[in-house]
Design a protein around this motif. Sequence first.
Motif, PDB file in Angstrom:
ATOM      1  N   UNK A   1       0.837  -1.207   0.000  1.00 17.63           N
ATOM      2  CA  UNK A   1       0.000   0.000   0.000  1.00 17.63           C
ATOM      3  C   UNK A   1       0.869   1.253   0.000  1.00 17.63           C
ATOM      4  N   UNK A   2       0.234   2.362  -0.304  1.00 17.61           N
ATOM      5  CA  UNK A   2       0.965   3.624  -0.394  1.00 17.61           C
ATOM      6  C   UNK A   2       0.617   4.544   0.781  1.00 17.61           C
ATOM      7  N   UNK A   3       1.584   5.354   1.151  1.00 19.73           N
ATOM      8  CA  UNK A   3       1.418   6.298   2.254  1.00 19.73           C
ATOM      9  C   UNK A   3       0.223   7.215   2.016  1.00 19.73           C
ATOM     10  N   UNK A   4       0.090   7.710   0.786  1.00 20.08           N
ATOM     11  CA  UNK A   4      -0.953   8.700   0.489  1.00 20.08           C
ATOM     12  C   UNK A   4      -2.367   8.149   0.688  1.00 20.08           C
ATOM     13  N   UNK A   5      -2.523   6.832   0.694  1.00 15.65           N
ATOM     14  CA  UNK A   5      -3.842   6.234   0.912  1.00 15.65           C
ATOM     15  C   UNK A   5      -4.327   6.430   2.353  1.00 15.65           C
ATOM     16  N   UNK A   6      -3.408   6.791   3.244  1.00 16.02           N
ATOM     17  CA  UNK A   6      -3.755   6.984   4.655  1.00 16.02           C
ATOM     18  C   UNK A   6      -3.864   8.462   5.025  1.00 16.02           C
ATOM     19  N   UNK A   7      -3.980   9.280   3.994  1.00 13.63           N
ATOM     20  CA  UNK A   7      -4.102  10.731   4.227  1.00 13.63           C
ATOM     21  C   UNK A   7      -5.583  11.079   4.395  1.00 13.63           C
ATOM     22  N   UNK A   8      -5.897  11.912   5.373  1.00 19.65           N
ATOM     23  CA  UNK A   8      -7.253  12.454   5.503  1.00 19.65           C
ATOM     24  C   UNK A   8      -7.150  13.800   6.211  1.00 19.65           C
ATOM     25  N   UNK A   9      -8.173  14.612   6.052  1.00 22.16           N
ATOM     26  CA  UNK A   9      -8.176  15.943   6.665  1.00 22.16           C
ATOM     27  C   UNK A   9      -8.749  15.850   8.071  1.00 22.16           C
ATOM     28  N   UNK A  10      -7.919  16.161   9.053  1.00 22.65           N
ATOM     29  CA  UNK A  10      -8.349  16.148  10.447  1.00 22.65           C
ATOM     30  C   UNK A  10      -8.565  17.587  10.913  1.00 22.65           C
ATOM     31  N   UNK A  11      -9.806  17.960  11.198  1.00 15.78           N
ATOM     32  CA  UNK A  11     -10.040  19.322  11.716  1.00 15.78           C
ATOM     33  C   UNK A  11      -9.235  19.544  12.992  1.00 15.78           C
ATOM     34  N   UNK A  12      -8.483  20.640  13.089  1.00 13.70           N
ATOM     35  CA  UNK A  12      -7.605  20.871  14.245  1.00 13.70           C
ATOM     36  C   UNK A  12      -8.321  20.775  15.588  1.00 13.70           C
ATOM     37  N   UNK A  13      -9.582  21.169  15.639  1.00  8.26           N
ATOM     38  CA  UNK A  13     -10.315  21.156  16.899  1.00  8.26           C
ATOM     39  C   UNK A  13     -10.607  19.767  17.437  1.00  8.26           C
ATOM     40  N   UNK A  14     -10.382  18.725  16.625  1.00  6.16           N
ATOM     41  CA  UNK A  14     -10.653  17.357  17.074  1.00  6.16           C
ATOM     42  C   UNK A  14      -9.438  16.691  17.720  1.00  6.16           C
ATOM     43  N   UNK A  15      -8.287  17.344  17.655  1.00 12.77           N
ATOM     44  CA  UNK A  15      -7.107  16.791  18.328  1.00 12.77           C
ATOM     45  C   UNK A  15      -7.199  17.153  19.816  1.00 12.77           C
ATOM     46  N   UNK A  16      -7.355  16.148  20.652  1.00 16.50           N
ATOM     47  CA  UNK A  16      -7.619  16.372  22.078  1.00 16.50           C
ATOM     48  C   UNK A  16      -6.388  16.934  22.786  1.00 16.50           C
ATOM     49  N   UNK A  17      -6.556  18.082  23.431  1.00 19.15           N
ATOM     50  CA  UNK A  17      -5.465  18.677  24.208  1.00 19.15           C
ATOM     51  C   UNK A  17      -5.480  18.198  25.652  1.00 19.15           C
ATOM     52  N   UNK A  18      -6.642  17.754  26.110  1.00 16.36           N
ATOM     53  CA  UNK A  18      -6.785  17.273  27.492  1.00 16.36           C
ATOM     54  C   UNK A  18      -7.580  15.973  27.489  1.00 16.36           C
ATOM     55  N   UNK A  19      -7.375  15.124  28.499  1.00 16.73           N
ATOM     56  CA  UNK A  19      -8.180  13.905  28.606  1.00 16.73           C
ATOM     57  C   UNK A  19      -9.581  14.210  29.112  1.00 16.73           C
ATOM     58  N   UNK A  20     -10.483  13.233  28.992  1.00  9.22           N
ATOM     59  CA  UNK A  20     -11.811  13.383  29.597  1.00  9.22           C
ATOM     60  C   UNK A  20     -11.657  13.419  31.119  1.00  9.22           C
ATOM     61  N   UNK A  21     -12.663  13.991  31.786  1.00  6.20           N
ATOM     62  CA  UNK A  21     -12.578  14.123  33.247  1.00  6.20           C
ATOM     63  C   UNK A  21     -12.462  12.749  33.912  1.00  6.20           C
ATOM     64  N   UNK A  22     -13.260  11.791  33.448  1.00  6.51           N
ATOM     65  CA  UNK A  22     -13.202  10.425  33.961  1.00  6.51           C
ATOM     66  C   UNK A  22     -12.692   9.501  32.861  1.00  6.51           C
TER      67      UNK A  22
END
Length: 348
Positions: A1-22
């Motif tokens: 397989x090729x690297x480019x097949x695993x490319x997708x657009x991830x909206x920056x706001x979905x990258x978690x900066x903190x864990x869930x409270x529980x």
Amino acid sequence: MKLSEFKFDLPPGLLALYPTENRDESRLMVVHKDTGEIEHKVFKDLISYLDEGDSVILNDTKVFPARLYGNKEKTGAKIEVFLLRELNKELHLWDVLVDPARKIRVGNKLYFGEGDLVAEVIDNTTSRGRTIRFLFDGTDEEFYKSIDELGETPLPKEIARKTEPEDRERFQTIYADKVGAVAAPTAGIHFTRQMLKRLELQGVDTKAITLHLGLGTFRPVDVEDLTKHKMDSENYIVPEDTATLVNKVLDDKKKVCAIGTTVLRALESSVSANGRLKANEGWTDKFIFPPYDFKIVKSLVTNFHLPESTLLMNAAAFGGFDLIMEAYQVAIKEKYRFFSYGDAMLII
């Protein structure tokens, strides 16, 4: 397989900066390989997908505070030293990354804290890599205590914020035991003691392997042809009691559930000729990407990973490329949280 097949657009706001409270209230996407069905649950619901006689295999590696900040001798220039692995315990020799690399040369002395810890640069290994020797006269216990006190929790750089005191506990599984990782096996971060107890009461046995994650886990793939990518080696142990349990589960036609791609890689690195798990220890640079024939694991818990990462490739190999890439688009639409502090996926 090729690297480019695993490319997708991830909206920056979905990258978690903190864990869930529980821990166990992260979201859990359940992906069914046989039907393609996708369910939306919370992590504590994982237990309902496991039956008596199944086994859950955890990675009991423990993250140590691998990021040190200090000063260069004479100039006092601020430097960052990231401890990768200990090369020689007696001599306190370490393989490290340094920043800014251009200022740190062989022979330089580096000071941490109020001079509590001093290191000398012994060798250049890569453009940012160095071998350093800590000049320390105390006991091993005192040395590691100094590292623990002066070091900072090594959050990945993609979590673009300053490390906070709470990260020391949260960037760690509750069952972490064997010190040696510079990154957490994040699929396991969602477990609580109550969940482990409920698994036990349900007749689901848990055992551990140890795989010490290095920064190679997050190293970008820079070749389009995946067969040409080489993983960094990571130290692992599959204990005898874990191998015995897994083989019994396989013989009983029950399920082995791997908690994280690190467990997946350790188990698949220790398969005997007859398709059973063998006790083993050493270094693995196993790179799993589609297509791959899994011998041991029947279900996998893993977090949502970044585009073009080897962790995404592991998950796609297990769940099937088309289904997992479709599930990721669903995750984006449903605003699942991605990366180390993000939500989880169960592939069954």
